[in-house]
Design a protein around this motif. Structure first.
Motif, PDB file in Angstrom:
ATOM      1  N   LYS A  49      -4.836   0.537  -1.591  1.00 49.71           N
ATOM      2  CA  LYS A  49      -5.614   0.906  -0.408  1.00 49.71           C
ATOM      3  C   LYS A  49      -7.019   0.275  -0.490  1.00 49.71           C
ATOM      4  CE  LYS A  49      -6.344   5.152   2.077  1.00 49.71           C
ATOM      5  NZ  LYS A  49      -6.274   6.607   1.970  1.00 49.71           N
ATOM      6  N   TYR A  50      -7.568   0.362  -1.705  1.00 49.22           N
ATOM      7  CA  TYR A  50      -8.902  -0.219  -1.932  1.00 49.22           C
ATOM      8  C   TYR A  50      -8.874  -1.739  -1.706  1.00 49.22           C
ATOM      9  CZ  TYR A  50     -12.997  -1.878  -4.536  1.00 49.22           C
ATOM     10  OH  TYR A  50     -14.152  -2.517  -4.896  1.00 49.22           O
ATOM     11  N   ALA A  51      -7.848  -2.402  -2.292  1.00 44.52           N
ATOM     12  CA  ALA A  51      -7.733  -3.861  -2.163  1.00 44.52           C
ATOM     13  C   ALA A  51      -7.620  -4.250  -0.689  1.00 44.52           C
ATOM     14  CB  ALA A  51      -6.519  -4.357  -2.937  1.00 44.52           C
ATOM     15  N   ASP A  52      -6.907  -3.433   0.054  1.00 43.43           N
ATOM     16  CA  ASP A  52      -6.720  -3.684   1.475  1.00 43.43           C
ATOM     17  C   ASP A  52      -8.050  -3.560   2.222  1.00 43.43           C
ATOM     18  OD1 ASP A  52      -4.785  -4.305   3.429  1.00 43.43           O
ATOM     19  OD2 ASP A  52      -5.070  -2.266   4.245  1.00 43.43           O
ATOM     20  N   LYS A  53      -8.791  -2.502   1.919  1.00 47.93           N
ATOM     21  CA  LYS A  53     -10.108  -2.287   2.551  1.00 47.93           C
ATOM     22  C   LYS A  53     -11.054  -3.440   2.261  1.00 47.93           C
ATOM     23  CE  LYS A  53     -10.666   2.676   3.055  1.00 47.93           C
ATOM     24  NZ  LYS A  53     -10.964   3.834   2.226  1.00 47.93           N
ATOM     25  N   LYS A  54     -10.953  -3.960   1.042  1.00 43.89           N
ATOM     26  CA  LYS A  54     -11.837  -5.060   0.640  1.00 43.89           C
ATOM     27  C   LYS A  54     -11.356  -6.404   1.165  1.00 43.89           C
ATOM     28  CE  LYS A  54     -14.942  -2.902  -1.535  1.00 43.89           C
ATOM     29  NZ  LYS A  54     -16.370  -3.153  -1.739  1.00 43.89           N
TER      30      LYS A  54
END
Ligand code: ATP
Ligand code: MG
Length: 433
Positions: A371-376
């Protein structure tokens, strides 16, 4: 509960999400200035107050109303309201005016003025500016104006007008001051209090007064261009000739006097009507007396300063292109503690080659990591777990296409990683066509 402290009025936080806009302007400014042979100088944020009294001038708005001055350990210091005074002080103090002339330096710095905050007018703002010291020739004026124009063009800006004027040398100024005093004498009582005192000391400042009454009275005042001595007049003609041959359009505006006292001969402004009342994006001119005033030998000089906030306002208004934001190339997701050191090693390798890489620093589970990688906005992700460590291979996932490529996480890791990266960039280019 503690009271929240907010930033002072008229200051701004420049946030990471906007920083590439600043880089766009700063990089272009550096490149253009360097292409004209200018080198960067960095000067202190504060100087002895006397420096500004002697250069900017005691009867200017900047000195009378706008300076931030503190008494610190029995010495009076002022936060720089502009960059020229400090730069000339630095050139003198470091013996740089004994070197080959002209001396050409540029700077990108913040300035401080106590003004009423509004769009394009801040209490801390930023300037790109430069100084060329040592040439009395109108070629230098043309060169400096050409540099400013080149930068504005490089940034893709349109609808900016160049206004020029000559405010003469002390000789022509004397006659002009008399003419102004005679003109204002009849209506002295109507002028604002500041201008009443300016009438004696520095009547040209009345032309720069922001009070509507003073502006109205000054409308039909005599213009300096009618009082220029022969040398100043020739200098101005030469400048016009050079600008024309460079294909730089200009208007002559005999009303420009500029807000700082050190100017002589050429003054100029680049102005737009597209960002409201604060439309001057660049102001500059010649200041042949300043070096001597600050203790050096008489040395003709000139420069300009551009307000970066106003440039950015205009770029946004005109939909100019900014540098792209730095993207996250790869996010590595270790599934457990045993995979973390591998993630660290691979990240180090890819970073050394110039890629932007992150891995989990929050001790999150796999789902939260993705989820974090996607947000970034990671371009690629790679999961590392027991299987990957055992097999010595992992799947590099292209987040846009979903495509997965198996690559070695042992000795060939970087070679293979770079191959996939370059391939994806290449196919991106092909798709766009
Ligand atoms: P203005 O007439 O707008 O007050 P100025 O004559 O005081 O400008 P300079 O001292 O010549 O401005 O400064 C050069 C440039 O710096 C200006 O053309 C403008 O783009 C920018 N600038 C000046 N003051 C401010 C401010 N308070 N906030 C933002 N930018 C500023
Ligand atoms: Mg001002």
């Amino acid at each position: 509960m503690a009271i929240k402290i907010t930033r002072p009025n008229g200051t701004e936080d420049i946030l990471p999400k906007n920083i590439s806009k600043w880089y766009s302007v700063e990089n272009a400014a550096r490149n253009v200035a360097e292409s004209f042979g200018f080198k960067e100088i960095r000067i202190p944020t504060f100087e002895n107050t006397d420096l500004f009294l002697r250069s900017v001038g005691e009867t200017t708005d900047v000195v009378q109303k706008e300076m931030y001055t503190v008494m610190a350990k029995e010495t009076k210091f002022t936060l720089r309201p502009e960059g020229t005074a400090g730069t000339i002080r630095a050139l003198l103090q470091n013996g740089m005016l004994n070197e080959a002339l002209p001396q050409k330096v540029f700077y990108i710095l913040s300035c401080f003025r106590h003004e009423r905050p509004q769009a394009g007018r801040l209490r801390e703002f930023h300037q790109f500016g430069l100084e060329m010291v040592g040439s009395k020739s109108a070629r230098a004026d043309a060169e400096v104006i050409c540099l400013a124009k080149t930068l504005l063009d490089t940034l893709g800006l349109k609808n900016i007008e160049l206004n020029i004027n000559s405010i003469g040398c002390p000789t022509c100024r004397k006659k002009y001051h008399e003419a102004l005093r005679a003109f204002f004498a009849d209506r002295k009582e109507e002028l604002c209090d500041t201008c009443k005192s300016r009438l004696e000391k520095n009547p040209m400042r009345i032309l720069d007064c922001k009070s509507p009454v003073c502006q109205e009275i000054a409308k039909n005042a005599p213009v300096i261009t009618d009082y220029l001595c022969e040398e100043c007049s020739t200098h101005f003609d030469d400048l016009k000739k050079y600008l024309t041959s460079l294909g730089i359009a200009y208007s002559i505006n005999p009303k420009i006097v500029r807000g700082l006292d050190y100017y002589t001969k050429t003054v100029f402004e680049f102005v737009t009507t597209e960002i409201g009342a604060q439309g001057t994006v660049c102001g500059g001119g010649r200041y042949d007396g300043l070096v001597e005033e600050l203790g050096g030998k008489p040395t003709p000089s000139l420069g300009f300063a551009m307000g970066i906030e106003r440039i950015l306002l205009l770029m946004e208004k005109q939909g100019a292109t900014f540098l792209p934001e730095k993207e996250l190339d790869l996010y590595i997701a270790p599934m457990d503690e045993s995979a973390v050191t591998k993630a660290m090693q691979l990240a180090k390798e890819a970073r050394e080659a110039g890629y932007t890489v992150e891995y989990d620093l929050m001790e999150r589970g796999l789902k939260a990591q993705m989820k974090y990688a996607d947000k970034k906005g990671a371009a690629f992700t790679m999961v590392l777990g027991e299987n990957e460590l055992n097999s010595g291979t992992a799947k590099l996932k292209n987040m846009q296409t979903g495509e997965q490529t198996e690559i070695s996480i042992e000795d060939k890791f970087f070679e293979m990683f770079e191959n996939v990266m370059l391939n994806s960039m290449f196919s991106g280019v092909l798709e766009e066509k």
